[in-house]
Design an enzyme around this catalytic site. Structure first.
Site, PDB file in Angstrom:
ATOM      1  N   VAL A   9       0.874  -1.166   0.000  1.00 25.29           N
ATOM      2  CA  VAL A   9       0.000   0.000   0.000  1.00 25.29           C
ATOM      3  C   VAL A   9       0.915   1.220   0.000  1.00 25.29           C
ATOM      4  CG1 VAL A   9      -1.793   1.246   1.233  1.00 25.29           C
ATOM      5  CG2 VAL A   9      -1.801  -1.251   1.171  1.00 25.29           C
ATOM      6  N   ASP A  10       0.825   2.021  -1.040  1.00 26.70           N
ATOM      7  CA  ASP A  10       1.668   3.212  -1.138  1.00 26.70           C
ATOM      8  C   ASP A  10       1.068   4.328  -0.284  1.00 26.70           C
ATOM      9  OD1 ASP A  10       3.351   1.987  -2.931  1.00 26.70           O
ATOM     10  OD2 ASP A  10       2.397   2.847  -4.707  1.00 26.70           O
ATOM     11  N   ASP A  47       8.101  -0.288 -13.182  1.00 23.28           N
ATOM     12  CA  ASP A  47       7.088  -1.359 -13.180  1.00 23.28           C
ATOM     13  C   ASP A  47       6.165  -1.241 -14.388  1.00 23.28           C
ATOM     14  OD1 ASP A  47       8.148  -2.254 -10.792  1.00 23.28           O
ATOM     15  OD2 ASP A  47       6.795  -1.003  -9.593  1.00 23.28           O
TER      16      ASP A  47
END
Ligand code: ATP
Length: 303
Positions: free
Chosen positions: A11-12, A252
């Protein structure tokens, strides 16, 4: 399934800052956001948003973030049947600080990601066997990465290994069994212990890995694009000129798109060009997965 991602979810916790506080100092920051991230989940979501059929093998904790993470993967179209919930441990979280120059500083609390074990690869084996490409990073235990590579070799599944975050403990013999090894410049520097401050030095560092038996090395170079080294061949793919807002998750985005393209047609350079354009789009928006376009947004961007 086209693609299996065996890796992390995080979770950023993204704070936009004017500058980093010094020790003992408290500063106000202009904005804060929560986002879904983690290198594995980011790469899975990028490929799924582009239309690939993607399954993910990952672990969540038993906290408020777990259901949200699974829902987020499902909304992007990722198959979550092999997401394991681990009790007594937090989900992975990543406090991220983005400054006014769009540079990011990231902390990683692995949490449940550390509980993804070789046995989980065996459990997911029937589904994994049907995949054409496996993507791995280093935010899960190395023994699990090695077990996944062994499994993929036995099943003749192509493997992309993204050695991030870089670990000098990585056994390069395993990297040599992968079809693609995709670090960024910093990771290349850490893995080789060699300077990467010029293209010449990057090539020199890269060649030491090829000499150890690496088949395809792709080094992402931020706004300078990406380099592909294989045998004696060197190819450079430029990035697209865009106004960068937030570069987090660009690597990513690159890998997710590269994987999607590669399973479709197997053309490495073409896959790199598309990946470079996809990653460029991602840096024009804030956040990680939130900044990834779906197939039609991406098509609009490149045409
Ligand atoms: P992150 O850790 O933020 O996910 P990374 O350091 O792993 O990123 P980079 O090498 O910074 O990865 O970027 C990956 C790709 O994204 C590059 O190869 C390039 O194609 C694209 N990219 C990154 N920054 C920019 C930029 N400012 N403008 C255009 N493209 C960019």
């Amino acid at each position: 399934m086209d693609i299996a991602v065996i890796g992390s979810n995080m979770v950023d916790l993204i704070t936009y800052i004017d500058r980093m506080p010094n020790a003992g100092e408290t500063l106000e920051a202009p904005a804060f956001e929560i986002g879904c991230g983690g290198k594995g989940a980011n790469q899975a979501v990028a490929a799924a948003k582009l239309g690939a059929s993607v399954m993910m093998v990952t672990c969540v904790g038993d906290d408020v973030f777990a259901d949200n993470t699974v829902r987020n993967l499902q909304q992007a179209g990722v198959d979550t049947r092999h997401v394991k919930k681990v009790t007594g441990v937090s989900s992975g979280v990543a406090p991220i600080f983005v400054d006014s120059a769009s540079q990011n500083r990231i902390l990683i609390v692995k949490g449940a990601n550390d509980r993804l074990l070789p046995a989980d690869i065996e459990r997911a084996a029937p589904a994994l066997q049907a995949c054409r490409l496996m993507i791995l990073q280093l935010e899960i235990p190395l023994e699990t990465v090695y077990a996944a590579i062994d499994f993929a070799r036995r099943q003749r599944i192509a493997v992309i290994l993204n050695p991030a975050p870089a670990s000098r403990e990585l056994d390069i013999a395993y990297a040599c069994q992968c079809d693609f090894f995709i670090p960024n410049e910093t990771e290349l520097e850490i893995l080789t212990g060699m300077p990467v401050d010029s293209e010449e030095n990057i090539l020199r560092a890269g060649r030491t890995l090829l000499e150890k038996g690496l088949r395809n090395l792709i080094v992402t170079l931020g706004q300078r694009g990406a380099l592909w080294l294989t045998g004696d061949r060197v190819e450079h793919v430029a990035s697209l000129p865009v106004k960068a807002v937030d570069t987090s998750g660009a690597g990513d985005a690159f890998i997710g798109c590269f994987a999607h393209e590669y399973v479709r047609h197997g053309e490495v350079l073409q896959a790199m060009r598309q990946a470079s354009a996809y990653a460029a789009y991602s840096v024009t928006g804030k956040g990680t997965q939130r900044s990834y376009p779906d197939a039609s947004q991406f098509l609009d961007f490149i045409t």
